[in-house]
Structures are given as C-alpha cells and as structure tokens.
Design an enzyme around this catalytic site. Structure first.
Site, PDB file in Angstrom:
ATOM      1  CB  CYS A 101      35.527  32.347  43.148  1.00  0.00           C
ATOM      2  SG  CYS A 101      36.959  31.368  42.655  1.00  0.00           S
ATOM      3  CB  CYS A 198      41.696  33.371  48.182  1.00  0.00           C
ATOM      4  SG  CYS A 198      40.990  33.843  46.584  1.00  0.00           S
TER       5      CYS A 198
END
Length: 376
Positions: A101, A198
């Site tokens: 990410c 997440c």
C-alpha cells in the site's frame, strides 16, 4: 513550500499536517478513500478507510483551516493491494499488504498526483525521519523506536524520498502526539489506533482467504512425508506457525511442531521441529535501493542498542515489528537480486515477506524474500 498532506482520519496524520501548517508551508489536505464500502465503520480499533475516518479527516482540515479533498483510490487499492495479497497467498507466500500500500498507493499514486498538481512535497503521519546526509536525503528510523515505521516505508525508493515530509519523525512518544492533538483542538486526540490488515477489519485473515480461494482440503505431513492431519487450504498457513495445526498424530518426542513450508502445487503443508526452521541465509529479489552500493559494505562492529547515535552496524529487519538482526555479509547478483548472510540463526522466515537492510538507523534497501538457507 506547497505541501499535500495525507489525512487518514487518525491522530498521527492530523498532527503531522498541523506541524506542516505551523512550519509556514502552504498545506492542502487530502483523504484517500481506499474502501469500496466506506459506509461500514471500523470494528473496535481494527481497520481504517471507513466513513468515520473520512469525517474525522474533514474535521481536522477544517480545524487547521486548510483546503480539503477526497480522492477515490478504491480501484487502485483493490488492484495493487488486495488482489496482490490474495495472489501472493495463492502462490504460498506471506506478503505484507502495508508495504504494498505504501509503495503503490500512499506514495506512488499520491506523489504522482501531487507532482501533476504542482505540489513540492507530500506530508504523512508516518513515524520515520528524512535526514540530509553527505550524499543527499536519507531515510532513518523514527526517534520513537516503538512506533518506527521505516520498515514499511523503505520500498518508496530514492525518487519519492526527495519529496516526502515526516513531521512526527522526531517525536519521542505517541502520548506526546495525542497531547499535541488535544492542545491544537484536533478532535481525534483520543481516537484509537487502527491495526491489523485494514481490508480485513474483523481480523479473520483465514476466513478472508477462504472466501477468495475456496476450500482446498489437503494433507499435513512431516518432513518424511508421513500424514499427520488434514487442512482446508495451504494458504491458511505460514512458515513458523505453531497454533491451529489440528494434527491427529502427536510427535514421538511430544514436542510441538511448526509449519516448515507450504507446497501450493500439491496443496500440502509440511511441519516439523522448531530447529528445522533455523536459517542464516536469505535470498531476495525486487531490490529497491535508497543508498549507494558502498553503503552496504559489511563492517565488523559490535551491534549497539537500537537507535543509538553513531551506530554503523549492518542489520536486516524481516517483520514490521521484528527485531533487527546483525548481518555478516551482503552479496548483490548481476540479475539484481541480493543474498544476505546473517550473523545469527533466525526462525520462521517466509517467502513473500519484506526484508529491509539498515546501516544503524538508516534504511539502505528493501527487498522481497524468495528463499532461505543454512550455511555453517
């Protein structure tokens, strides 16, 4: 300096943006919406990218009186992070989605857009330091070693390092950041930290993988091929795992067994004694350097306490919160790969994990582990 501040909705990014404003920069806030279903709020302190986070980011920008925008990056996040995460597990590897990410979304995509819009730098709430060294900018560990995030930032590369600002790199504790947020009137001063993956807010990674890869019943065997039990999918196991093996035959010596490897092509999980996990040689690929070759030369020095001033020892870190391991040698191959010889034996190192090379507190390189071995 025109600065684009990434506002996640948490206390760290809010204080980082506030510090950028206080430093006199022309700051614009942006929230990266990474979830395709932001209506679902976080579960306790897990997860991020929720509707709650977007609202908190907007409130922080309003308090700081800076322009604020929301960028929908859900499609990019799905393609570069979530899809890759599933594919890596399908291949029998253990990836770190936070590294991915930071590489493709929080820095590459953010930095590309920032440049296109005429910004000079990107500001985030990561705990790391950018230091002006003799040969240019260097990435170092944060002063707060417990919160240091240099491990997941190492993949950004030298180009992006020139255009990032980490205002929290010098703070000494998260408590100090929360106190500063409260003093500045930021409403997120007591907001809990997010953790785990997440996009798996309930923390059930095995369930997430099973939904995407399906049930694939297979055998659990020892190193001699003896069947000890069954599993629902090799991708649910990682090297070094001890719990949840569901073995039907105990070891002859009564000792616990650990996952030694997974074999996707035969859907087999191999287990064995703890000592069979020990390795001192790591092979890597996809190497990203943040320093010149000569900085990675090994020097025979005694390791110092982590974060010590003047530490010139060479280390590797192979987990986000793992202990740095002293290095005995580094070999770069002509095809761009890197072999690291460790100064001690370590256990539970899996293909797909990120390896970050340090000189003291300075990040030298990031690489992806592709194999391990043992030398005497």
């Amino acid at each position: 300096m025109r600065v684009l501040a990434a506002l996640s909705g948490g206390v760290d990014s809010a204080v980082a943006a506030a510090r950028a404003v206080a430093a006199g920069h022309d700051v614009t806030g942006v929230h990266m919406a990474l979830s395709s279903s932001p209506q679902s709020c976080r579960v306790g302190a897990r997860g991020c990218c929720s509707l709650e986070d977007s609202v908190d980011a907007a409130q922080a920008a309003a308090t700081l009186d800076i322009p604020y925008y929301v960028w929908d990056l859900a499609e990019q996040f799905e393609e570069t992070v979530i899809t890759d995460f599933i594919e890596q597990y399908r291949l029998g590897r253990t990836p770190n989605p936070c590294v991915r990410c930071n590489e493709f979304v929080k820095f590459q995509e953010l930095a590309n857009r920032a440049r296109a819009l005429g910004f000079d730098a990107v500001c985030t709430g990561h705990y790391a330091r950018v230091v002006d060294g003799p040969a240019g900018k260097e990435l170092h560990r944060a002063k707060d070693i417990e919160k240091d995030q240099s491990y997941v930032l190492a993949v950004m590369g030298e180009d992006e390092l020139q255009r990032v600002v980490f205002p929290l790199g010098e703070v000494t504790s998260k408590t100090a950041v929360r106190a500063e947020a409260e003093e500045r009137g930021l409403g997120v001063s007591n907001k809990p930290d997010s953790y785990d993956i997440c996009f798996i807010p309930d923390g059930d990674t095995q369930g997430f993988l099973r939904r995407h890869l399906g049930d694939q019943e297979g055998k659990i065997v020892d190193s001699d091929g003896n069947v000890l039990g069954t599993h629902r999918g090799y991708f649910e196991y990682t090297v070094g795992q001890r719990k949840g093996l569901n073995l039907t035959r105990p070891a002859a010596d009564g000792r616990p067994r650990y996952v030694l490897e997974t074999k996707p092509h035969t859907n087999t999980v191999v287990v064995g004694a703890a000592e069979l996990l020990s390795v001192n040689q790591i092979d890597t690929s996809e190497v990203t350097w943040l320093a010149s070759d000569d900085q990675a030369q090994v020097r025979t020095l005694e390791p110092k306490p982590l974060g010590s001033e003047g530490d010139e020892c060479l280390y590797v870190q192979m987990r986000a919160h793992g202990q740095p391991i002293p290095v005995a040698g580094v070999e770069r191959t002509q095809d761009g790969q890197m072999r690291v010889q460790l100064a001690q034996m370590v256990r539970g190192i899996a293909a797909g994990q990120s390896l970050v090379l340090y000189r003291g507190t300075r990040v030298l390189a990031h690489a992806v582990i592709i194999g391990t071995g043992t030398t005497r």
